[in-house]
Design a protein around this motif. Structure first.
Motif, PDB file in Angstrom:
ATOM      1  N   THR A  98      32.640 -12.385  55.356  1.00 30.48           N
ATOM      2  CA  THR A  98      32.149 -13.633  55.674  1.00 30.48           C
ATOM      3  C   THR A  98      30.982 -14.067  54.369  1.00 30.48           C
ATOM      4  OG1 THR A  98      32.309 -13.805  58.165  1.00 30.48           O
ATOM      5  CG2 THR A  98      30.884 -15.560  57.427  1.00 30.48           C
ATOM      6  N   ARG A  99      30.109 -13.463  54.183  1.00 30.25           N
ATOM      7  CA  ARG A  99      28.677 -13.385  53.360  1.00 30.25           C
ATOM      8  C   ARG A  99      29.395 -12.995  51.849  1.00 30.25           C
ATOM      9  NH1 ARG A  99      23.039 -10.174  52.915  1.00 30.25           N
ATOM     10  NH2 ARG A  99      22.204 -11.153  51.220  1.00 30.25           N
ATOM     11  N   VAL A 100      30.422 -12.515  51.493  1.00 31.85           N
ATOM     12  CA  VAL A 100      30.436 -12.462  50.816  1.00 31.85           C
ATOM     13  C   VAL A 100      32.058 -13.121  50.066  1.00 31.85           C
ATOM     14  CG1 VAL A 100      30.899  -9.857  49.878  1.00 31.85           C
ATOM     15  CG2 VAL A 100      32.916 -10.248  51.162  1.00 31.85           C
ATOM     16  N   LEU A 101      32.596 -13.740  51.318  1.00 30.96           N
ATOM     17  CA  LEU A 101      33.287 -14.742  50.797  1.00 30.96           C
ATOM     18  C   LEU A 101      33.053 -16.053  50.248  1.00 30.96           C
ATOM     19  CD1 LEU A 101      36.690 -14.140  53.676  1.00 30.96           C
ATOM     20  CD2 LEU A 101      36.550 -13.629  51.905  1.00 30.96           C
ATOM     21  N   LEU A 102      31.664 -16.796  51.200  1.00 35.02           N
ATOM     22  CA  LEU A 102      30.827 -17.612  50.539  1.00 35.02           C
ATOM     23  C   LEU A 102      30.275 -17.673  50.140  1.00 35.02           C
ATOM     24  CD1 LEU A 102      28.873 -17.669  54.247  1.00 35.02           C
ATOM     25  CD2 LEU A 102      30.897 -19.361  53.055  1.00 35.02           C
ATOM     26  N   ALA A 103      30.094 -15.793  49.248  1.00 39.23           N
ATOM     27  CA  ALA A 103      29.453 -16.073  47.864  1.00 39.23           C
ATOM     28  C   ALA A 103      30.704 -16.176  46.699  1.00 39.23           C
ATOM     29  CB  ALA A 103      29.040 -14.518  47.739  1.00 39.23           C
ATOM     30  N   THR A 104      31.940 -16.245  47.234  1.00 39.28           N
ATOM     31  CA  THR A 104      32.732 -16.203  46.319  1.00 39.28           C
ATOM     32  C   THR A 104      33.491 -17.497  46.032  1.00 39.28           C
ATOM     33  OG1 THR A 104      33.795 -14.109  46.921  1.00 39.28           O
ATOM     34  CG2 THR A 104      35.310 -15.583  45.514  1.00 39.28           C
ATOM     35  N   LEU A 105      33.514 -18.199  46.924  1.00 41.89           N
ATOM     36  CA  LEU A 105      33.656 -19.842  46.917  1.00 41.89           C
ATOM     37  C   LEU A 105      32.442 -20.429  46.529  1.00 41.89           C
ATOM     38  CD1 LEU A 105      34.365 -20.480  50.615  1.00 41.89           C
ATOM     39  CD2 LEU A 105      36.200 -20.694  49.279  1.00 41.89           C
ATOM     40  N   VAL A 106      31.821 -20.010  46.316  1.00 43.91           N
ATOM     41  CA  VAL A 106      30.535 -20.975  45.738  1.00 43.91           C
ATOM     42  C   VAL A 106      30.553 -20.646  43.903  1.00 43.91           C
ATOM     43  CG1 VAL A 106      28.225 -20.845  44.009  1.00 43.91           C
ATOM     44  CG2 VAL A 106      28.107 -20.363  46.579  1.00 43.91           C
ATOM     45  N   PHE A 107      31.618 -19.853  43.043  1.00 46.75           N
ATOM     46  CA  PHE A 107      31.894 -19.587  41.651  1.00 46.75           C
ATOM     47  C   PHE A 107      32.982 -19.704  41.802  1.00 46.75           C
ATOM     48  CE2 PHE A 107      27.201 -17.715  41.950  1.00 46.75           C
ATOM     49  CZ  PHE A 107      26.864 -18.102  40.622  1.00 46.75           C
ATOM     50  N   LEU A 108      34.035 -19.813  42.591  1.00 54.38           N
ATOM     51  CA  LEU A 108      35.263 -20.043  42.215  1.00 54.38           C
ATOM     52  C   LEU A 108      35.753 -21.412  41.521  1.00 54.38           C
ATOM     53  CD1 LEU A 108      37.906 -18.090  42.848  1.00 54.38           C
ATOM     54  CD2 LEU A 108      38.338 -19.945  45.306  1.00 54.38           C
ATOM     55  N   PRO A 109      34.820 -22.343  41.521  1.00 53.67           N
ATOM     56  CA  PRO A 109      35.514 -23.915  40.871  1.00 53.67           C
ATOM     57  C   PRO A 109      34.941 -23.233  39.191  1.00 53.67           C
ATOM     58  CG  PRO A 109      34.461 -24.443  42.977  1.00 53.67           C
ATOM     59  CD  PRO A 109      33.904 -22.799  42.886  1.00 53.67           C
ATOM     60  N   PHE A 110      34.031 -22.753  38.867  1.00 53.44           N
ATOM     61  CA  PHE A 110      32.891 -22.467  37.954  1.00 53.44           C
ATOM     62  C   PHE A 110      34.925 -21.092  36.886  1.00 53.44           C
ATOM     63  CE2 PHE A 110      29.475 -22.919  39.704  1.00 53.44           C
ATOM     64  CZ  PHE A 110      29.947 -24.359  39.442  1.00 53.44           C
TER      65      PHE A 110
END
Length: 289
Positions: free
Chosen positions: A34-46
């Protein structure tokens, strides 16, 4: 070094949040995923999807080690140790950073290598002063689990620093915000495999636990690791090694003030000052070689 200080203050709460609200209550593999997926979502748009394959694969490998594997060890350690014990056993990270950096950067002289080890050793001594008292029955197993996390975190920091600096020299670097998503994608792959193979149906049961995971994933991991790795490229290996141990007094202070855990204040202050001295000594040498 300012970025490293900011992230240290940010991460100071992570140890206690995991130990108090997640350890033993939420499946550790689910927490990591959960923690790394949420972090991925933060930077996915960039994320720049046209990133050169070599860059993308390298960053995914670094993320898989520094974040994915490190978190698997890290979260398991809270099942074996108390929060202060986990903090205590991270004191060896600076030594690993110095040794790994010296191993990779063969161009460094013996004098520079010894200097990096000296600064790391001072930081380790300061952290050791803080807390070295009675330990739980799972001391040895917990110790080695934390060392696994330390090795992953140390090698990832050095690898990212070396890769980004070499890319800048070759003139092939992209803005970090456009490539850091690959770092989290690599970590997510490791976390997903571990959860599928070893995970248990033990999920968050309330708003507090979900909120803690959201904070740890989006802020502590997403923003925190980006700033920390960026800061790692701006300081010397010795300073980076010493700054890793500033987390220990910061984490213990948060644990003491908010969750009322016992701590030896005189040793906390003495050890913290020694760690700060190690960072100051490293910065002084950088300005007066």
């Amino acid at each position: 070094m300012l970025l490293l200080i900011i992230v240290t203050l940010l991460w100071a709460f992570s140890f206690s949040l995991i130990g108090v609200y997640l350890a033993g209550q939420v499946d550790s593999y689910f927490s990591v995923l959960t923690r790394v997926l949420l972090a991925t979502l933060v930077f996915l748009p960039f994320l720049n999807w046209r990133t050169p394959p070599r860059t993308a694969i390298t960053l995914m490998a670094i993320g898989a080690i520094q974040l994915g594997l490190m978190y698997l060890f890290y979260y398991q350690s809270f099942l074996l140790l108390s929060v202060p014990e986990v903090l205590l056993f991270t004191i060896f990270t600076p030594v690993y950073i110095a040794l790994i950096y010296n191993l990779l950067a063969r161009r460094l002289s013996l004098r520079n290598s010894l200097w990096n080890l000296l600064v790391a050793a001072i930081a380790v001594a300061g952290a050791a002063i803080i807390r070295w008292d009675s330990l739980s029955d799972d001391y040895w197993l917990g110790f080695f689990v934390v060392q696994g996390a330390n090795l992953c975190f140390a090698s990832g920091q050095v690898a990212y620093r070396q890769f980004m600096q070499s890319s800048a020299v070759r003139g092939k670097s992209l803005p970090p915000r456009q490539t850091f998503g690959w770092f989290f994608i690599g970590a997510s792959i490791v976390a997903a495999i571990a959860w599928l193979l070893l995970g248990k149906p033990q999920y968050p049961t309330g708003v507090v636990q979900w909120s803690v995971l959201l904070w740890l994933g989006a802020v502590a991991s997403g923003i925190g690791y980006f700033l920390w790795n960026k800061g790692a490229t701006q300081v010397s290996p010795a300073t980076l090694a010493a700054m890793n141990n500033v987390l220990i007094p910061a984490g213990l202070i948060v644990n003491l003030l908010i969750w009322n855990r016992d701590a030896d204040l005189p040793r906390l202050i003495a050890g913290g000052l020694l760690i700060v001295a190690a960072v100051a000594l490293s910065e002084w040498r950088n300005k007066h070689p």
